[in-house]
Enzyme design. Structure first.
Site, PDB file in Angstrom:
ATOM      1  N   ASP A 139       0.819  -1.102   0.082  1.00  0.00           N
ATOM      2  CA  ASP A 139       0.178   0.036   0.165  1.00  0.00           C
ATOM      3  C   ASP A 139       1.030   1.421  -0.189  1.00  0.00           C
ATOM      4  O   ASP A 139       1.753   1.380   0.779  1.00  0.00           O
ATOM      5  CB  ASP A 139      -0.973   0.031   1.289  1.00  0.00           C
ATOM      6  CG  ASP A 139      -2.333   0.527   0.893  1.00  0.00           C
ATOM      7  OD1 ASP A 139      -2.309   1.728   0.476  1.00  0.00           O
ATOM      8  OD2 ASP A 139      -3.245  -0.080   1.225  1.00  0.00           O
ATOM      9  N   GLU A 318      -6.838   3.537  -5.906  1.00  0.00           N
ATOM     10  CA  GLU A 318      -8.160   3.633  -4.915  1.00  0.00           C
ATOM     11  C   GLU A 318      -8.734   4.664  -5.636  1.00  0.00           C
ATOM     12  O   GLU A 318      -8.472   5.903  -5.107  1.00  0.00           O
ATOM     13  CB  GLU A 318      -7.681   3.683  -3.248  1.00  0.00           C
ATOM     14  CG  GLU A 318      -9.126   3.505  -2.620  1.00  0.00           C
ATOM     15  CD  GLU A 318      -9.164   4.095  -1.133  1.00  0.00           C
ATOM     16  OE1 GLU A 318      -9.930   3.965  -0.582  1.00  0.00           O
ATOM     17  OE2 GLU A 318      -8.429   5.192  -1.223  1.00  0.00           O
ATOM     18  N   ASP A 382     -12.787  -1.340   4.174  1.00  0.00           N
ATOM     19  CA  ASP A 382     -13.684   0.262   4.188  1.00  0.00           C
ATOM     20  C   ASP A 382     -15.081  -0.199   4.180  1.00  0.00           C
ATOM     21  O   ASP A 382     -15.609   0.920   4.464  1.00  0.00           O
ATOM     22  CB  ASP A 382     -13.176   1.180   3.497  1.00  0.00           C
ATOM     23  CG  ASP A 382     -11.673   1.412   3.456  1.00  0.00           C
ATOM     24  OD1 ASP A 382     -11.290   1.427   4.780  1.00  0.00           O
ATOM     25  OD2 ASP A 382     -10.818   1.919   2.707  1.00  0.00           O
TER      26      ASP A 382
HETATM   27  C1  NOJ Z   1      -8.544   4.511   2.220  1.00  0.00           C
HETATM   28  C2  NOJ Z   1      -8.151   3.334   3.140  1.00  0.00           C
HETATM   29  O1  NOJ Z   1      -8.727   2.331   2.521  1.00  0.00           O
HETATM   30  C3  NOJ Z   1      -8.818   3.809   4.662  1.00  0.00           C
HETATM   31  O2  NOJ Z   1      -8.814   2.493   5.328  1.00  0.00           O
HETATM   32  C4  NOJ Z   1      -8.160   4.837   5.133  1.00  0.00           C
HETATM   33  O3  NOJ Z   1      -8.802   5.151   6.351  1.00  0.00           O
HETATM   34  C5  NOJ Z   1      -8.268   5.936   4.020  1.00  0.00           C
HETATM   35  N1  NOJ Z   1      -7.844   5.939   2.982  1.00  0.00           N
HETATM   36  C6  NOJ Z   1      -7.108   7.058   4.513  1.00  0.00           C
HETATM   37  O4  NOJ Z   1      -5.784   6.735   4.463  1.00  0.00           O
END
Ligand code: NOJ
Ligand code: CA
Length: 597
Positions: A139, A318, A382
């Site tokens: 990541d 993302e 998430d």
């Molecule tokens: C996206 C991530 O997947 C999430 O878990 C995180 O809280 C936010 N970005 C901030 O980095």
């Protein structure tokens, strides 16, 4: 968009039934490992039909009994992942971190958090993964660091510090000797409240798109670019196969720092969210300046030889975007490549089993991405798991078959989340005292946070589901469902969801049509069953039908230029065996995949 809003988009839909029968080449894991195609062409193209598994390291496998998963735990489970058929694992952040946002607040980009292990453990993981021809993707969080990162500690120390300009600082409005005044503008954090945090040392505000402990980096500063280029090289030299870029669309903000528009309802009244007006985020999200940055990161990844393992180093984004046209931009303009695999969230986050919407979004991915490879994804750390967004509690496993068929039998790369392979359920905390995710603490009970989709992987029927040694306390409780929903129980059962995942992935990887074929929607006026075909020269056409309803359905398909007889490749357990395209019977939420002869 507020996190709570994103979650409230999820609807609890209906669903159902089961089955399976397969005619697949029988490869043992050892055979498939030794038979891995290591030709230069294959290494360059591996990502185009890739199966990528998201590991949430904290919750995958704990080996030292502290209740927190670790790198050695992932290494220990590589044989499981090999047998599942994955090409690559994406690890959510494992860097040193105060863990305010469970790793998305990084305090050192070139090390491993001691909770997860050491750099030596990481090298060992890479070496063991490589032996199995599994790639490791890191990541990469470039939008913000932790407030405990030395860069930010320096930055906040004085207005003249050389790191001051590494972050986004601004005077408040109406400051007096005794009051900080108010934030510079109306921008909101995705986690709620103002996106500006007053810092008394230098009497300015800093900007944070997420928690206040996650200050945004200033991407107008060339030093920030250089720092991240070198961080990428650090990990690429250690053998990683690429990166998943976190929150990448929020890298830049409006240089003039203008207010965002307040969203209005149809009566012209501001839409309120948790007592604050909802904003359009046009000044803080998806600004065009991000594209040259991604072209730059693409050039860094391309410094590494794509012809030998781990092959082409891939950039995954993302990318929650409003439509397919915006998604297309993430691949980069002609001659200036950006992401290989920006996530197509248009399909997987429809959050209701609506045939027409799925059909048009999948067709968009096929026809409106200029031949680029879609990365289909339904689930992550998430969002509530699949059961909470697509299930009906009666037919969840059957619905999981429907979803996984869309995921793996569509053209492109497939990304899925640990636990989907066995049908793990969302299990939110019972009380506020049990909540670990700060956003859940803030919005309890309306939104219980993201703990429910981060519970420990369920490996077996022993105490703690085999996640951590007996007697330890997992950082989140193991869901009570683990006695029936776990790898050990599902492994020997040919009708289990795990067996379905294995068979489907093997089909995706080994059937030439499913591996590379184009995709065309069939029976396009049907609102109950989604059908499509995959086709490519020199290999049999494959048809796929998935029933989106709890009632049995029969479909009649037509594939021009074929005799119309069928050979079954995979079907839901107990499903009928059709011999002709004209009569494909599907049980409740049934799936059929067959070769047209
Ligand atoms: C996206 C991530 O997947 C999430 O878990 C995180 O809280 C936010 N970005 C901030 O980095
Ligand atoms: Ca930013």
């Amino acid at each position: 968009m507020h996190w709570t809003q994103r979650i409230s988009m999820c609807s609890l839909s209906a669903a159902m039934a089961v089955c399976l029968a397969v005619a697949l080449p029988q490869h043992t894991p050892a055979q498939s490992a030794s038979q891995a195609d290591t030709s230069a062409a294959s290494e360059q193209n591996w990502w185009k039909n890739a199966v990528i598994y998201e590991v949430y390291p904290r919750s995958f496998q704990d080996t030292n009994a502290d209740g927190i998963g670790d790198l050695n735990g992932i290494t220990q489970r590589l044989d499981y992942l090999k047998k599942l058929g994955v090409d690559a694992i994406w690890l959510t952040p494992i860097y040193p971190s105060p863990q305010v946002d469970f790793g998305y607040d990084i305090s050192d980009y070139e090390n491993i958090d001691p909770k997860y292990g050491t750099l030596a453990d990481f090298d060992h993981l890479i070496a063991e993964a490589n032996k199995r021809h599994i790639r490791v993707i890191m990541d990469m969080v470039m939008n913000h660091s932790s407030d405990k990162h030395p860069w930010f500690i320096q930055s906040r120390s004085s207005k003249t510090n050389p790191y001051r300009d590494w972050y986004v600082w601004k005077d408040g409005k109406g400051e007096t000797a005794t009051s900080p005044g108010v934030p510079p503008n109306n921008w909101e954090s995705d986690f709620g409240g103002s996106a500006w945090q007053w810092d008394p040392t230098t009497r300015q505000y800093y900007y944070h798109k997420f928690y206040a402990q996650q200050p945004d980096l200033n991407w107008n500063n060339p030093k920030v670019h250089q720092a991240f280029e070198n961080i990428m090289r650090f990990w690429l030299k250690r053998g990683v196969a690429g990166f998943r870029f976190d929150a990448i669309t929020t890298l830049f903000e409006d240089p003039q720092m203008r207010d965002e528009e307040v969203l209005k309802d149809k009566n012209g009244k501001p839409i309120m969210q948790d007592g604050r007006p909802e904003l359009d985020d046009s000044r803080t999200n998806n600004l065009p300046e991000v594209h040259p940055v991604m072209q730059e990161m693409r050039r860094v990844a391309d410094e590494f030889d794509p012809n030998t393992f781990p092959g082409k180093r891939v950039l995954i984004g993302e990318t929650y975007l409003p439509n397919i046209a915006e998604l297309l931009k993430q691949y980069g303009p002609p001659g200036k490549p950006e992401f290989e695999l920006p996530m197509d969230t248009q399909i997987g986050f429809i959050n209701q089993l609506d045939v027409n919407t799925f059909r048009s979004r999948i067709d968009d991915a096929e026809t409106r991405l200029d031949g680029n490879i879609p990365l289909i994804v339904f689930d992550n750390h998430d969002n509530p798991r699949l059961d909470a967004r697509y299930g009906d509690d009666l037919h969840n496993i059957d619905i999981d078959r429907v979803i996984s068929t869309i995921l793996f039998a569509s053209r492109g790369a497939s990304l899925f989340y640990y636990g989907d392979d066995i049908g793990m359920k969302t299990t939110p905390p019972d009380t506020r005292e049990d909540v670990k995710d700060p956003v859940g603490l803030k919005y309890w009970p309306k939104f219980k946070g993201r703990d429910g989709e981060r519970t420990p992987m369920q490996w077996d029927t022993t105490a703690n589901a085999g996640f951590c040694p007996e007697g330890c306390t997992p950082w989140l409780p193991v869901p009570p469902t683990y006695k029936a929903v776990n790898v050990e129980v599902e492994e020997p059962n040919p009708d289990s969801l795990l067996s379905w995942y294995r068979n489907l992935i093997q089909l995706k990887k080994t059937h030439p049509t499913l591996a590379q074929g184009e995709e065309t929607m069939l029976d396009t006026s049907n609102s109950k069953v989604l059908s499509w075909m995959r086709h490519t020269a020199g290999s049999p056409t494959v048809v796929v039908s998935v029933n989106f309803t709890p009632a049995p359905q029969t479909v009649s398909l037509s594939v021009p230029g074929t005799g119309g007889s069928l050979k079954t490749l995979l079907k839901s357990p107990g499903g009928a065996e059709p011999t002709s395209l004209s009569t494909i019977q599907l049980g409740p939420f049934g799936v059929y995949i067959g070769e047209v002869q």
